[in-house]
Design a protein around this motif. Structure first.
Motif, PDB file in Angstrom:
ATOM      1  N   GLU A   1       0.815  -1.057   0.031  1.00  0.00           N
ATOM      2  CA  GLU A   1      -0.025  -0.007  -0.058  1.00  0.00           C
ATOM      3  C   GLU A   1       0.782   1.299   0.070  1.00  0.00           C
ATOM      4  O   GLU A   1       0.743   2.468  -0.717  1.00  0.00           O
ATOM      5  CB  GLU A   1      -1.027  -0.062   1.390  1.00  0.00           C
TER       6      GLU A   1
ATOM      7  N   LEU B   1      -4.806   6.998   3.654  1.00  0.00           N
ATOM      8  CA  LEU B   1      -4.581   5.571   4.136  1.00  0.00           C
ATOM      9  C   LEU B   1      -4.522   5.216   5.534  1.00  0.00           C
ATOM     10  O   LEU B   1      -5.088   4.274   6.117  1.00  0.00           O
ATOM     11  CB  LEU B   1      -3.609   4.957   3.095  1.00  0.00           C
TER      12      LEU B   1
ATOM     13  N   GLY C   1      -4.005  -3.321  -7.279  1.00  0.00           N
ATOM     14  CA  GLY C   1      -3.607  -1.908  -6.694  1.00  0.00           C
ATOM     15  C   GLY C   1      -2.969  -1.488  -8.187  1.00  0.00           C
ATOM     16  O   GLY C   1      -3.107  -0.315  -8.297  1.00  0.00           O
TER      17      GLY C   1
ATOM     18  N   ILE D   1      -6.267   1.486  -4.307  1.00  0.00           N
ATOM     19  CA  ILE D   1      -5.493   0.934  -3.159  1.00  0.00           C
ATOM     20  C   ILE D   1      -6.265   0.436  -2.246  1.00  0.00           C
ATOM     21  O   ILE D   1      -6.090  -1.122  -1.681  1.00  0.00           O
ATOM     22  CB  ILE D   1      -4.408   1.812  -2.651  1.00  0.00           C
TER      23      ILE D   1
ATOM     24  N   ASN E   1      -6.902  -3.987  -1.430  1.00  0.00           N
ATOM     25  CA  ASN E   1      -6.629  -4.327  -0.086  1.00  0.00           C
ATOM     26  C   ASN E   1      -7.809  -5.435   0.417  1.00  0.00           C
ATOM     27  O   ASN E   1      -7.651  -6.443   0.796  1.00  0.00           O
ATOM     28  CB  ASN E   1      -6.516  -3.383   0.987  1.00  0.00           C
TER      29      ASN E   1
END
Length: 598
Positions: free
Chosen positions: A325, A340, A473, A485, A489
């Motif tokens: 990430e 994030l 991603g 992103i 996940n």
């Protein structure tokens, strides 16, 4: 609950495998005659077999602490975990107060990588996954042989065989980090303005390779003994030590004081647990030695290298999600990594709470499998999956419903603008989609590793999930940015959860997969309905405090109502118990006369 074909007690499979020794016998069989064995060899059999029981008796079942005890232990664990998390927030605020966001803080955060990785590998997901089953097997052997005469205690034998060797490995890792600190800092942050300060901090934090290892060992052993308070308190004393050290030593040492606090906090993690473990080994070990007969050819429980590697590689693979990430977000405009980070820190709270029950019941499942009670282990895992799903889906629905108001309430002040609130809340809602997957991966990994022998299924499933996360991603980050992103996940962890669920089988815990998946599907539908209704109510509630409170309450009530209407057994049972507790009880009729009436 009905039993599926092939899962009855003694019907092959994983009714009680020995997690440390190879065996070619299954529960319910007897050892081959001594005449059939080559001289000097022995046949090792799982606990619960005829070879483990004294002649003419059956070994007692594994200890079941009961739902009331497990609920209490889960509450205590959750309370102490939340306290540790809150102290972690205070720790970050104190660090910011003394050093701001300058080069000194950057240097310490680079060194912080060492304790972050060590906590995952040695305390949370690493050591516990193979030590708890090993201690559970030793405890089952002790219970099966009580009252058969004096002899060695298998729990003490396991500690004597494993702890000194593991301590040497921890010390070696500590010394290696100290020696390689300059190379490590260069690899992690090649453009750091003050690499010398980061090297100093890394060498100070390197001590956590030893202290975290010993703390993780104590935690696993205590949980196997069904002692949960001390292991749950480790982050409370850890963060308290860092905060106190910053206040005392920030002026003379600068940011190195934070690294000293990490070293001191790691040592306190061991200190807070060691007396309790010593008490368990001293008291119960003495009782076990007094009633434990050593049988010819019996070997002590030991740890297999393959088991250790499967666990550690799984934990490393899972931790790499964060690295992926941050790598992808580094190509986005400034603030992407922060959005994030803030979104993930808040969104993961329901997952942490949902896994408290699985943390508490993990030793119960391992003990049941060590005692050969496959059905009891299966029922426990199925209940845990559904209950954890209830908690995390209700929390995910609340996050989706009140995300903007929650972020505004927690963060929107100073340099954190309304635009940051909007972006963080949107990312948080995307993360919430994958919360059930994260919870299931944590719970199912415990079920896989509870058998105590080498299994590559968790690592393979996590590898497929990581590839899914990385691939999705890379494909979406250019178009959707941080939302791509977060979505990658969620997709990767959900793929991992599905693979882990269907990978459980006769050699592990034979779940009734279709029934569990059906209940989780109905819970997901209930969560979606609750999230929609809660978001509508929160939008019309006014200020952030009122919106969060209203939305959370509406989500909770509507989730329970929708789950009950959809026929989820766990929620119907909970609703029936709540209703029974709320109804006034009729006074008991007098059955005895008072003494003065006689």
């Amino acid at each position: 609950m009905t039993t599926l074909p092939g899962t009855e007690a003694g019907a092959g499979g994983a009714a009680g495998p020995d997690p440390t020794l190879r065996t070619d016998t299954s529960p319910g069989t007897t050892a081959p005659p001594a005449a059939d064995k080559p001289p000097g060899t022995t046949v090792d059999m799982p606990p619960g077999t005829a070879a483990d029981a004294p002649p003419g008796t059956e070994p007692p079942p594994g200890t079941d602490p009961g739902n009331a005890f497990l609920a209490k232990a889960a509450v205590v664990t959750a309370v102490l975990t939340v306290a540790g998390s809150l102290l972690g927030l205070v720790r970050d605020q104190v660090l910011a107060h003394f050093f701001g966001a300058g080069s000194a803080t950057d240097a310490f955060l680079v060194a912080w990588t060492v304790p972050e990785m060590a906590a995952t590998l040695l305390i949370e997901d690493g050591l516990a996954f193979f030590l708890v089953p090993a201690f559970s097997l030793a405890l089952a052997r002790r219970a099966a042989a009580e009252g058969t005469g004096p002899g060695p205690d298998p729990v003490r034998a396991l500690v004597a065989a494993s702890l000194p060797r593991m301590t040497l490995w921890f010390v070696g890792a500590c010394l290696a980090i100290v020696a390689a600190a300059p190379l490590l800092v260069t690899a992690l942050a090649p453009g750091l303005p003050d690499p010398g300060l980061a090297v100093d901090c890394t060498r100070l934090t390197a001590t956590c390779a030893l202290s975290f290892g010993l703390a993780g060992y104590c935690s696993a052993a205590l949980r196997a003994h069904q002692r949960f308070a001390a292991p749950a308190a480790v982050y409370v004393v850890y963060n308290t030590a860092i905060i106190a050290t910053l206040f005392l030593l920030a002026a003379p040492l600068g940011v190195r004081a934070a690294a000293v606090g990490v070293a001191l906090g790691g040592a306190l993690m061991v200190v807070v647990q060691a007396p309790f473990l010593w008490r368990q080994l001293r008291l119960r070990g003495a009782a076990g030695a007094a009633g434990r007969a050593a049988r010819p050819g019996e070997q002590a429980v030991r740890l297999e290298t393959a088991v250790i590697w499967t666990v550690l590689l799984f934990a490393l693979c899972r931790q790499s999600q964060v690295l992926i990430e941050r790598f992808l977000a580094s190509s986005l405009p400034a603030g992407a990594i922060s959005h994030l980070n803030y979104a993930q820190k808040v969104a993961q709270m329901p997952m942490i709470l949902s896994l408290m029950l699985c943390t508490v019941t993990f030793p119960v499942v391992a003990r049941a499998l060590a005692a050969g009670e496959t059905e009891r282990a299966r029922d426990r895992v199925e209940r845990d999956l559904v209950l954890a799903g209830c908690v995390v889906l209700c929390g995910a629905a609340a996050i989706v419903a009140v995300a903007p108001d929650l972020v505004r309430l927690l963060f929107q002040r100073g340099a954190f603008t309304a635009a940051d609130t909007e972006a963080t809340a949107a990312v948080m809602r995307v993360y919430a989609v994958g919360l059930l997957g994260h919870t299931l991966v944590g719970a199912l990994a415990r079920a896989h590793f509870s058998v105590g022998r080498a299994t590559w299924a968790p690592l393979a499933a996590m590898g497929v999930g990581i590839l899914t996360t990385a691939g999705a991603g890379f494909l979406t980050v250019g178009t959707w940015g941080v939302y791509g992103i977060a979505g990658a996940n969620a997709a990767g962890i959900c793929v991992t959860a599905v693979l882990l669920l269907y990978a459980l089988g006769p050699r592990a815990v034979p779940l009734r997969t279709r029934a569990v998946a059906g209940q989780l599907g109905r819970l997901t539908l209930a969560a979606a309905c609750a999230a929609g209704l809660g978001a509508w109510c929160a939008h019309h509630a006014g200020p952030p405090v009122a919106a969060v409170a209203t939305g959370g309450l509406v989500v909770g009530v509507s989730f329970l109502a929708a789950g009950w209407g959809l026929g989820v057994p766990a929620l119907r049972t909970a609703a029936a118990r709540v209703g029974a507790a709320a109804r006034p009880r009729a006074p008991r009729p007098a059955t005895r006369k008072r003494r003065d009436d006689r």
